[in-house]
Each structure stands twice: as structure tokens, then as C-alpha cells.
Design a protein around this motif. Structure first.
Motif, PDB file in Angstrom:
ATOM      1  N   MET A   1      37.608  49.351 -38.303  1.00 44.18           N
ATOM      2  CA  MET A   1      38.644  48.370 -38.590  1.00 44.18           C
ATOM      3  C   MET A   1      38.145  47.302 -39.554  1.00 44.18           C
ATOM      4  N   THR A   2      36.866  46.876 -39.424  1.00 45.61           N
ATOM      5  CA  THR A   2      36.368  45.835 -40.316  1.00 45.61           C
ATOM      6  C   THR A   2      36.269  46.314 -41.755  1.00 45.61           C
ATOM      7  N   ASP A   3      36.285  47.646 -41.981  1.00 44.98           N
ATOM      8  CA  ASP A   3      36.257  48.157 -43.350  1.00 44.98           C
ATOM      9  C   ASP A   3      37.512  47.754 -44.114  1.00 44.98           C
ATOM     10  N   ARG A   4      38.618  47.540 -43.405  1.00 41.36           N
ATOM     11  CA  ARG A   4      39.878  47.185 -44.058  1.00 41.36           C
ATOM     12  C   ARG A   4      40.019  45.681 -44.273  1.00 41.36           C
ATOM     13  N   LEU A   5      39.128  44.904 -43.711  1.00 39.76           N
ATOM     14  CA  LEU A   5      39.190  43.457 -43.881  1.00 39.76           C
ATOM     15  C   LEU A   5      38.626  43.059 -45.235  1.00 39.76           C
ATOM     16  N   ASP A   6      39.157  41.975 -45.804  1.00 44.65           N
ATOM     17  CA  ASP A   6      38.575  41.487 -47.050  1.00 44.65           C
ATOM     18  C   ASP A   6      37.250  40.799 -46.754  1.00 44.65           C
ATOM     19  N   SER A   7      36.475  40.531 -47.783  1.00 44.29           N
ATOM     20  CA  SER A   7      35.127  39.993 -47.578  1.00 44.29           C
ATOM     21  C   SER A   7      35.158  38.618 -46.906  1.00 44.29           C
ATOM     22  N   ARG A   8      36.151  37.789 -47.208  1.00 48.01           N
ATOM     23  CA  ARG A   8      36.234  36.470 -46.579  1.00 48.01           C
ATOM     24  C   ARG A   8      36.413  36.611 -45.076  1.00 48.01           C
ATOM     25  N   ALA A   9      37.291  37.514 -44.645  1.00 50.16           N
ATOM     26  CA  ALA A   9      37.521  37.729 -43.215  1.00 50.16           C
ATOM     27  C   ALA A   9      36.256  38.266 -42.543  1.00 50.16           C
ATOM     28  N   LYS A  10      35.558  39.188 -43.197  1.00 50.73           N
ATOM     29  CA  LYS A  10      34.314  39.728 -42.637  1.00 50.73           C
ATOM     30  C   LYS A  10      33.281  38.612 -42.446  1.00 50.73           C
ATOM     31  N   ILE A  11      33.199  37.733 -43.427  1.00 51.24           N
ATOM     32  CA  ILE A  11      32.240  36.619 -43.358  1.00 51.24           C
ATOM     33  C   ILE A  11      32.596  35.689 -42.195  1.00 51.24           C
ATOM     34  N   LEU A  12      33.874  35.340 -42.075  1.00 52.21           N
ATOM     35  CA  LEU A  12      34.294  34.442 -40.997  1.00 52.21           C
ATOM     36  C   LEU A  12      34.062  35.060 -39.623  1.00 52.21           C
ATOM     37  N   ILE A  13      34.341  36.343 -39.485  1.00 53.48           N
ATOM     38  CA  ILE A  13      34.123  37.015 -38.196  1.00 53.48           C
ATOM     39  C   ILE A  13      32.644  36.991 -37.845  1.00 53.48           C
ATOM     40  N   ALA A  14      31.800  37.358 -38.796  1.00 57.80           N
ATOM     41  CA  ALA A  14      30.356  37.373 -38.548  1.00 57.80           C
ATOM     42  C   ALA A  14      29.852  35.972 -38.206  1.00 57.80           C
ATOM     43  N   ALA A  15      30.293  34.976 -38.965  1.00 57.08           N
ATOM     44  CA  ALA A  15      29.834  33.604 -38.738  1.00 57.08           C
ATOM     45  C   ALA A  15      30.325  33.069 -37.390  1.00 57.08           C
ATOM     46  N   CYS A  16      31.558  33.379 -37.023  1.00 51.78           N
ATOM     47  CA  CYS A  16      32.084  32.936 -35.722  1.00 51.78           C
ATOM     48  C   CYS A  16      31.299  33.582 -34.584  1.00 51.78           C
ATOM     49  N   GLU A  17      30.973  34.860 -34.722  1.00 48.77           N
ATOM     50  CA  GLU A  17      30.175  35.535 -33.696  1.00 48.77           C
ATOM     51  C   GLU A  17      28.808  34.872 -33.569  1.00 48.77           C
ATOM     52  N   MET A  18      28.177  34.594 -34.712  1.00 50.58           N
ATOM     53  CA  MET A  18      26.855  33.970 -34.700  1.00 50.58           C
ATOM     54  C   MET A  18      26.921  32.567 -34.107  1.00 50.58           C
ATOM     55  N   PHE A  19      27.968  31.826 -34.443  1.00 51.65           N
ATOM     56  CA  PHE A  19      28.134  30.477 -33.902  1.00 51.65           C
ATOM     57  C   PHE A  19      28.318  30.544 -32.394  1.00 51.65           C
ATOM     58  N   GLY A  20      29.084  31.534 -31.922  1.00 54.29           N
ATOM     59  CA  GLY A  20      29.288  31.701 -30.486  1.00 54.29           C
ATOM     60  C   GLY A  20      28.001  32.019 -29.749  1.00 54.29           C
ATOM     61  N   GLU A  21      27.099  32.716 -30.407  1.00 50.99           N
ATOM     62  CA  GLU A  21      25.822  33.086 -29.801  1.00 50.99           C
ATOM     63  C   GLU A  21      24.858  31.898 -29.745  1.00 50.99           C
ATOM     64  N   ASN A  22      24.935  31.014 -30.751  1.00 51.77           N
ATOM     65  CA  ASN A  22      24.037  29.860 -30.789  1.00 51.77           C
ATOM     66  C   ASN A  22      24.701  28.741 -31.581  1.00 51.77           C
ATOM     67  N   GLN A  23      25.318  27.788 -30.878  1.00 49.08           N
ATOM     68  CA  GLN A  23      26.060  26.713 -31.548  1.00 49.08           C
ATOM     69  C   GLN A  23      25.167  25.783 -32.343  1.00 49.08           C
ATOM     70  N   ALA A  24      23.892  25.779 -32.057  1.00 47.76           N
ATOM     71  CA  ALA A  24      22.980  24.913 -32.799  1.00 47.76           C
ATOM     72  C   ALA A  24      22.472  25.574 -34.072  1.00 47.76           C
ATOM     73  N   SER A  25      22.804  26.831 -34.257  1.00 51.85           N
ATOM     74  CA  SER A  25      22.340  27.556 -35.436  1.00 51.85           C
ATOM     75  C   SER A  25      22.933  26.948 -36.701  1.00 51.85           C
ATOM     76  N   PRO A  26      22.122  26.791 -37.745  1.00 51.22           N
ATOM     77  CA  PRO A  26      22.649  26.228 -38.988  1.00 51.22           C
ATOM     78  C   PRO A  26      23.458  27.243 -39.800  1.00 51.22           C
ATOM     79  N   LEU A  27      23.690  28.442 -39.262  1.00 47.21           N
ATOM     80  CA  LEU A  27      24.421  29.508 -39.950  1.00 47.21           C
ATOM     81  C   LEU A  27      23.821  29.796 -41.327  1.00 47.21           C
ATOM     82  N   SER A  28      22.657  30.351 -41.334  1.00 50.69           N
ATOM     83  CA  SER A  28      21.996  30.746 -42.569  1.00 50.69           C
ATOM     84  C   SER A  28      22.910  31.674 -43.352  1.00 50.69           C
ATOM     85  N   VAL A  29      23.175  31.319 -44.611  1.00 52.54           N
ATOM     86  CA  VAL A  29      24.088  32.140 -45.411  1.00 52.54           C
ATOM     87  C   VAL A  29      23.539  33.560 -45.592  1.00 52.54           C
ATOM     88  N   ARG A  30      22.238  33.687 -45.670  1.00 54.46           N
ATOM     89  CA  ARG A  30      21.621  35.015 -45.818  1.00 54.46           C
ATOM     90  C   ARG A  30      21.899  35.876 -44.581  1.00 54.46           C
TER      91      ARG A  30
END
Length: 197
Positions: A1-30
Motif C-alpha cells: 500500500m505504501t508504494d502508492r503513496l507519494d513521497s511526502r506521505a511516505k516521509i510523514l508516515i515514517a517520521a510519525c512512527e519514529m516520533f511515536g517510538e521516541n518523542q525525544a528523538s530529533p528526527l534525523s532527516v537521514r
């Protein structure tokens, strides 16, 4: 399903998941780009700065958590009931155990570590997003002429402090009815920022 998402949506999903795992994370763009399966150039195209990425993540998370805040626009109900309903939405996801875990995470992420500029920036972004949502509710009530005179930002800060206190109360091993005391407290708080009706 994520293959059909645009790159912005993929980035937001990944970043939200990472934020949920560690709210203190600075969300490294890499690391966000790697998790999203997009190039750094694509991430920078949509989010030119780390702050832009974090702001978008917080806005996305808050919009998902509080989609029911449309109740603030239901003028068939008294303003104080609408405001209390919206404030309760912030507390709704936190049962006693979740509140306790959230406070443990908050302390481990933001109280225990040395207070660096990066940590202050991360926490400020989270606090600013919470304040932004409450300010939105107060602006709606202000347009109706029911908000009490005073600084809107200060009133929003006050209401967020009340919410923090209530969420901490849920985390503590109390033997009193949390729902009853929360309801009374939320109505007292709402009354303090609204004109007498």
C-alpha cells in the motif's frame, strides 16, 4: 500500500512512527529518509529544514488525535460544554496505565537528560503544538464573543497546564473518582477563560 503513496506521505508516515517510538528523538532527516524509502533530496524538497519536518509531524499527529474537535463549532451547545469536550479529547487517550507510561517517557526524555539546546527545541515544538490547538478553540469562542478578556496565549497556556495536571493525576495511584474530579476541574478552567453567561 505504501508504494502508492507519494513521497511526502511516505516521509510523514515514517517520521510519525519514529516520533511515536521516541518523542525525544530529533528526527534525523537521514534516518527518516531511509525509513521512508526516499532520497534525501526528496525529503528536503518537501521539508527543507528539520524544524519543518518536526512541525509537520506534530500537526499530523495532533490532527489525527483531535479530529473530533469540530464540537467547538456546534453552537447548539453552550460554549463551556464545547470547550470542556475539546479539552477532554486531549485526555481521552490516557487511561491510568497509559498516563503513567506517558509521564515516565516524558521524564526520561525531557527531565532526566541534560537540558541541551536541542532538547529544549524538541520540547518547545511539542508544547507549541499543544498550545496551538487550544488557541484554535479559544479563537473560535472569541469570534462568538464568549471568551473572557485577556491574552489568548496566556489563557491557552493556563488550559494546557490544567491538562498536564489532570494527566499527572491519572498517572498517580489515587483512590478517588478521577472522572468526577476531572470534570469539575475542566469546568472551573473553562469558566476562567469564558465570559459569565
Amino acid at each position: 500500500m505504501t508504494d502508492r503513496l507519494d513521497s511526502r506521505a511516505k516521509i510523514l508516515i515514517a517520521a510519525c512512527e519514529m516520533f511515536g517510538e521516541n518523542q525525544a528523538s530529533p528526527l534525523s532527516v537521514r534516518s527518516v529518509a531511509a525509513r521512508a524509502g526516499v532520497s534525501m533530496g526528496s525529503l528536503r524538497h518537501h521539508f527543507p529544514t528539520q524544524r519543518a519536518l518536526r512541525d509537520a509531524v506534530l500537526e499530523t499527529i495532533y490532527d489525527v488525535v483531535t479530529t473530533k474537535d469540530q464540537a467547538i463549532h456546534d453552537t447548539s451547545l453552550p460554549a463551556r460544554d464545547r470547550l470542556v469536550h475539546c479539552l477532554r479529547l486531549v485526555l481521552a487517550p490516557l487511561d491510568d496505565d497509559k498516563a503513567r507510561k506517558a509521564w515516565i517517557t516524558l521524564i526520561e526524555s525531557f527531565v532526566e537528560p541534560e537540558h541541551t539546546d536541542s532538547l529544549r527545541t524538541t520540547y518547545a515544538a511539542i508544547a507549541d503544538e499543544g498550545k496551538r490547538r487550544v488557541e484554535h478553540w479559544l479563537r473560535v469562542l472569541d469570534k462568538e464573543g464568549v471568551r473572557a478578556d485577556g491574552d489568548l496565549g496566556s489563557q491557552a497556556t493556563f488550559l494546557n497546564i490544567v491538562l498536564n495536571g489532570l494527566s499527572l493525576d491519572r498517572a498517580l495511584p489515587t483512590d478517588h473518582s478521577v472522572l468526577h474530579s476531572e470534570t469539575a476541574t475542566l469546568y472551573h478552567a473553562a469558566d476562567s477563560v469564558l465570559k459569565d453567561s
